[in-house]
Design an enzyme around this catalytic site. Structure first.
Site, mmCIF file in Angstrom:
data_model
loop_
_atom_site.group_PDB
_atom_site.id
_atom_site.type_symbol
_atom_site.label_atom_id
_atom_site.label_comp_id
_atom_site.label_asym_id
_atom_site.label_seq_id
_atom_site.Cartn_x
_atom_site.Cartn_y
_atom_site.Cartn_z
ATOM 1 N N HIS A 110 0.841 -1.205 0.000
ATOM 2 C CA HIS A 110 0.000 0.000 0.000
ATOM 3 C C HIS A 110 0.873 1.252 0.000
ATOM 4 C CE1 HIS A 110 -4.031 1.796 1.553
ATOM 5 N NE2 HIS A 110 -3.326 2.736 0.944
ATOM 6 N N HIS A 131 1.570 5.107 -2.047
ATOM 7 C CA HIS A 131 1.133 6.122 -3.012
ATOM 8 C C HIS A 131 2.380 6.789 -3.595
ATOM 9 C CE1 HIS A 131 -3.152 5.931 -1.860
ATOM 10 N NE2 HIS A 131 -2.674 5.697 -0.639
ATOM 11 N N LEU A 132 2.629 6.556 -4.868
ATOM 12 C CA LEU A 132 3.789 7.143 -5.545
ATOM 13 C C LEU A 132 3.425 8.403 -6.327
ATOM 14 C CD1 LEU A 132 5.693 3.956 -6.763
ATOM 15 C CD2 LEU A 132 6.071 5.325 -4.698
ATOM 16 N N ARG A 133 2.128 8.685 -6.462
ATOM 17 C CA ARG A 133 1.588 9.949 -6.995
ATOM 18 C C ARG A 133 1.817 10.176 -8.495
ATOM 19 N NH1 ARG A 133 -1.796 10.179 -2.958
ATOM 20 N NH2 ARG A 133 -1.048 11.171 -1.047
ATOM 21 N N ASP A 163 -8.600 2.743 -3.452
ATOM 22 C CA ASP A 163 -8.142 3.377 -2.212
ATOM 23 C C ASP A 163 -8.110 4.894 -2.330
ATOM 24 O OD1 ASP A 163 -6.947 3.144 0.521
ATOM 25 O OD2 ASP A 163 -5.362 4.256 -0.483
ATOM 26 N N HIS A 203 -10.936 -0.030 0.607
ATOM 27 C CA HIS A 203 -10.839 1.108 1.515
ATOM 28 C C HIS A 203 -12.200 1.210 2.203
ATOM 29 C CE1 HIS A 203 -9.756 5.495 2.366
ATOM 30 N NE2 HIS A 203 -11.054 5.441 2.664
ATOM 31 N N HIS A 253 -5.724 -0.676 5.516
ATOM 32 C CA HIS A 253 -5.543 0.132 6.737
ATOM 33 C C HIS A 253 -6.646 -0.033 7.793
ATOM 34 C CE1 HIS A 253 -8.112 2.617 4.262
ATOM 35 N NE2 HIS A 253 -7.121 3.146 3.572
ATOM 36 N N ASN A 307 -6.467 9.317 6.802
ATOM 37 C CA ASN A 307 -7.649 8.507 6.486
ATOM 38 C C ASN A 307 -7.241 7.042 6.414
ATOM 39 O OD1 ASN A 307 -9.810 7.186 5.284
ATOM 40 N ND2 ASN A 307 -10.112 8.681 3.663
ATOM 41 N N ASP A 331 0.784 2.701 3.759
ATOM 42 C CA ASP A 331 -0.103 3.758 3.274
ATOM 43 C C ASP A 331 0.686 5.060 3.131
ATOM 44 O OD1 ASP A 331 -2.296 5.100 2.335
ATOM 45 O OD2 ASP A 331 -3.378 5.170 4.234
#
Length: 428
Positions: free
Chosen positions: A56, A58-60, A150, A177, A230, A276, A303
């Site tokens: 999990h 986030h590489l954006r 997610d 999520h 999460h 979140n 996350d």
């Protein structure tokens, strides 16, 4: 590729022994190994683990390169001991087609710091109305096996059922999520005593628990796999525990920050604690630790959610939700699980490498540290103690809740298929 001899390492926390790497694989493990011409790394009793796997992240990229890129995110991953990360789909454009997931996958290959496995969106545009191209993403060069919206919940039960049915064809998994949107409208933090005292909109535990209850029943009904992202409440733990006792094919993850931090920190109104799902109560934190120890919660996932300075340096209500986590995850797990006696280092390897690799079908990762296995490894100085300084992060963003906090443990070396990506705490 040159040989590397790691001398005197505690493999999974056991007795010190030597590990010889040659040609991208572990050639031998044992006492007093010799290898002429090998580069020698003196482990001096540091703990050697299989390379960590994050299900999990986030590489954006594409779309929010001001927060993170695949290159900076994988550099952060290598700094934290990771050799494989799964990149979430909430990019711009959304990773809901074969073209976008292949772009992310190729950027990961080019970075060279760790393997990147894209996660495909469940629904088109994360809008929850129409299934995305699940089959095409799986058949693409990226070989997607995990699908998630997610950042948003797949709130429509029919869409969720169809997704669970679809991924059965290739043994995929839907990662949910769990957030009932109607119950969290205007929510700013955990609903409870602190939210009432601060006057902030409450985020009730039932908003998470009701979705998990629905989805484990759907997974049972269609005979599919569901993964809970999460997980954050004691009630969610009980639902997952019940589902597993019933034989439902469910797995769950917990983040490092939910193992350590509580909603009491929100009293500071510092947006670095806005996340979140929200930080919960001390009771929830203790339940999550126990569930991770007894296997009810299968894995730790970061996350990792980078944000630029301006998205966090503002009033609480306007701030973005999320925290960076790749570079501090192992330290937080050591503090909350190992140093408390809840897990040993073999247990950490299980929760942070073996099981996440199995859930995500990450070939070559989450393998034993033994002869013939890929040399995806991380070396940890477990005796180290130091304050977290985000100025030294490899991530492009600095939104860590641990700034100035003393945490144990430090990753000193990471190897990806025998190639060092981190040496003495410095990226190569």
């Amino acid at each position: 590729m040159s040989k590397t001899l790691i001398r005197g390492a505690k493999v999974l926390g056991g007795e010190p022994q030597d590990v010889l790497i040659d040609g991208g694989v572990v050639e031998a493990v044992g006492p007093n190994l010799a290898a002429e011409g090998a580069e020698v790394v003196e482990a001096d009793g540091k703990v050697l683990l299989p390379g960590l796997v994050d299900l999990h992240t986030h590489l954006r990229e594409p779309g929010r390169e001001d927060s993170e890129t695949v290159l900076t995110g994988t550099r952060a991953a290598a700094s934290g001991g990771y050799t494989n990360v799964f990149a979430m789909a909430n990019t711009f454009p959304v990773a809901d087609t074969a073209g976008v997931v292949e772009q992310v996958w190729r950027l990961g290959q080019e970075s060279g710091y760790c393997d990147v496995q894209p996660i495909g969106a469940v629904t088109v545009g994360l809008e929850g109305a129409k299934l995305a191209e699940l089959g095409a993403m799986h058949e693409s060069a990226a070989g997607v096996t995990v699908f998630s919206d997610d950042g948003k919940c797949v709130h429509d039960a029919v869409i969720m059922r169809r997704a669970l049915e679809y991924v059965k064809a290739f043994n995929g998994v839907v990662a949910q999520h769990a957030q009932e949107p109607r119950l969290t409208e205007g929510a700013q933090m955990n609903e409870g005593v602190v939210s009432a005292e601060l006057g902030l909109g409450g985020w009730p535990a039932v908003a998470e628990e009701s979705v998990i209850a629905r989805d484990v029943l759907l997974a049972e009904h269609v005979g599919s796999r569901v993964h809970i992202c999460h997980l954050s409440t004691a009630g969610s733990v009980e639902i997952v525990r019940w589902a597993k006792s019933r034989g439902i094919d469910v797995t769950a993850e917990v983040t490092p920050h939910h193992l350590l931090l509580t909603d009491e920190l929100v009293r500071s109104y510092n947006p670095v604690y806005k996340v979140n799902p929200p930080l919960r109560t001390e009771r929830d934190v203790m339940a999550l630790r126990e569930a991770l120890a007894d296997g009810t919660i299968d894995i730790v996932a970061t996350d990792h959610a980078p944000h630029p300075h301006e998205d966090k340096d503002c009033e609480w209500a306007a701030a973005a939700m999320g925290m960076v986590g790749l570079e501090t995850a192992l330290s937080v797990v050591q503090a909350t699980m190992v140093d408390t006696g809840l897990l040993d280092w073999a247990g950490v390897a299980d929760r942070m490498s073996f099981k996440p690799a199995k859930i995500g079908q990450a070939t070559g990762h989450g393998r034993p540290v033994s002869a013939g296995e890929p040399a995806n490894l991380t070396l940890v100085d477990t005796e180290y103690r130091g304050q977290v300084d985000p100025a030294g992060f490899a991530s492009r963003s600095r939104n860590t809740p641990y700034e100035g906090r003393e945490l144990p443990g430090r990753v000193t070396h990471t190897w990806l298929r025998g190639k060092a990506t981190l040496v003495d705490g410095k990226l190569t």
